[in-house]
Scaffold this motif. Structure first.
Motif, PDB file in Angstrom:
ATOM      1  N   LYS A  27       0.623  -1.230  -0.125  1.00  0.00           N
ATOM      2  CA  LYS A  27      -0.165  -0.377   0.101  1.00  0.00           C
ATOM      3  C   LYS A  27       1.128   1.464   0.286  1.00  0.00           C
ATOM      4  CE  LYS A  27      -4.497  -1.481   1.869  1.00  0.00           C
ATOM      5  NZ  LYS A  27      -4.829  -1.439   3.799  1.00  0.00           N
ATOM      6  N   THR A  28       2.079   1.301   0.959  1.00  0.00           N
ATOM      7  CA  THR A  28       2.617   2.370   0.860  1.00  0.00           C
ATOM      8  C   THR A  28       3.834   1.513   0.799  1.00  0.00           C
ATOM      9  OG1 THR A  28       1.715   4.630   2.159  1.00  0.00           O
ATOM     10  CG2 THR A  28       3.173   3.644   3.107  1.00  0.00           C
ATOM     11  N   THR A  43      -0.127   4.803  12.370  1.00  0.00           N
ATOM     12  CA  THR A  43      -0.089   5.165  11.306  1.00  0.00           C
ATOM     13  C   THR A  43       0.491   3.891  10.316  1.00  0.00           C
ATOM     14  OG1 THR A  43       0.342   7.306  11.211  1.00  0.00           O
ATOM     15  CG2 THR A  43       1.015   6.616   9.220  1.00  0.00           C
ATOM     16  N   LEU A  44       1.065   3.360  11.100  1.00  0.00           N
ATOM     17  CA  LEU A  44       1.711   2.067  10.254  1.00  0.00           C
ATOM     18  C   LEU A  44       0.246   0.687  10.496  1.00  0.00           C
ATOM     19  CD1 LEU A  44       4.555   1.750  12.206  1.00  0.00           C
ATOM     20  CD2 LEU A  44       4.936   1.797   9.920  1.00  0.00           C
ATOM     21  N   LEU A  45      -0.368   1.530  10.803  1.00  0.00           N
ATOM     22  CA  LEU A  45      -1.247   0.024  11.149  1.00  0.00           C
ATOM     23  C   LEU A  45      -2.803   0.722  10.554  1.00  0.00           C
ATOM     24  CD1 LEU A  45      -3.037  -2.131  12.522  1.00  0.00           C
ATOM     25  CD2 LEU A  45      -4.128  -0.811  13.872  1.00  0.00           C
ATOM     26  N   ALA A  48      -1.125  -1.303   6.811  1.00  0.00           N
ATOM     27  CA  ALA A  48      -0.427  -2.136   6.199  1.00  0.00           C
ATOM     28  C   ALA A  48      -1.337  -3.222   5.345  1.00  0.00           C
ATOM     29  CB  ALA A  48      -0.264  -3.376   7.928  1.00  0.00           C
ATOM     30  N   PRO A  49      -0.022  -3.702   4.322  1.00  0.00           N
ATOM     31  CA  PRO A  49       1.249  -4.281   3.992  1.00  0.00           C
ATOM     32  C   PRO A  49       1.897  -2.475   3.944  1.00  0.00           C
ATOM     33  CG  PRO A  49       0.331  -5.091   2.421  1.00  0.00           C
ATOM     34  CD  PRO A  49      -0.685  -4.307   3.244  1.00  0.00           C
ATOM     35  N   SER A  76       5.612  -2.908   7.652  1.00  0.00           N
ATOM     36  CA  SER A  76       4.628  -3.589   8.436  1.00  0.00           C
ATOM     37  C   SER A  76       4.010  -4.520   7.939  1.00  0.00           C
ATOM     38  CB  SER A  76       4.333  -2.019   8.839  1.00  0.00           C
ATOM     39  OG  SER A  76       3.506  -1.720   8.431  1.00  0.00           O
ATOM     40  N   VAL A  77       3.166  -5.599   8.272  1.00  0.00           N
ATOM     41  CA  VAL A  77       1.964  -6.392   8.298  1.00  0.00           C
ATOM     42  C   VAL A  77       1.410  -6.429   8.850  1.00  0.00           C
ATOM     43  CG1 VAL A  77       2.920  -7.889   6.375  1.00  0.00           C
ATOM     44  CG2 VAL A  77       3.217  -8.874   8.831  1.00  0.00           C
TER      45      VAL A  77
END
Length: 183
Positions: A27-28, A43-45, A48-49, A76-77
């Motif tokens: 995604k990012t 933000t990571l959540l 993710a991924p 991050s997952v």
């Protein structure tokens, strides 16, 4: 003319390389600066991924006028009830990052990037937030900026200002107009 530091140039090249390789699968892919906070985890959540690129620091290089830089890529997952969702996919992202970047030459680097180590950054806090993170670390020798008399550091165009005497406290990020003419 504004000049890009070798560190900033490498960050851009890394992000572009990873983004291009993982198009449609991640995604990012972006830079991660500063300390890990609750907001960083949120933000990571949300995205993710994802893969975040972070400059860790410099050490001495055996090449003249260079530094050895350490870079981390954080993968991050999502997790559900403390369990990784699609763990095989997470391992594939991890493994492909190593394959993609180990021994890769970047335009702004003096040598090829080298895989240093990877780490499972699982913690109870991240699991409770629904996130699982792997860190993949690389080193690369990067030249320092030249000592050419025509190269100077540009004026800072952005600054942070905090007003304490006003209730509630205000914070501003200000950008000054730039003069883009060559010296």
């Amino acid at each position: 003319m504004r000049r890009l530091s070798p560190t900033a140039a490498l960050e851009r090249e890394l992000i572009d390389c990873v983004r291009e390789h993982f198009t449609g699968e991640i995604k990012t892919v972006e830079a991660l600066g500063g300390a890990w906070t609750d907001e960083t985890l949120r933000t990571l959540l949300r995205v993710a991924p994802a893969i975040y690129v972070a400059f860790i620091g410099n050490s001495q290089s055996d090449l003249r006028d260079c530094v050895r830089q350490t870079w981390a890529l954080f993968v991050s997952v999502n997790v559900l009830n403390g369990v990784r969702i699609e763990p095989e996919r997470a391992f594939l992202i991890h493994d492909y990052l190593i394959r993609l970047l180990n021994n890769r030459r970047f335009n702004c680097a003096a040598r090829a990037m080298r895989f240093a180590q990877s780490a499972n950054l699982f913690s109870d806090l991240s699991a409770k937030r629904g996130l699982f993170v792997y860190g993949v670390y690389f080193t690369v020798d990067v030249p320092l900026p030249s000592d050419d008399e025509h190269h100077t550091i540009d004026n800072f165009v952005t600054y942070y200002h905090k007003f304490i005497s006003v209730a509630p406290n205000w914070e501003l990020l200000n950008t000054l107009p730039q003069d883009d003419k060559d010296d």
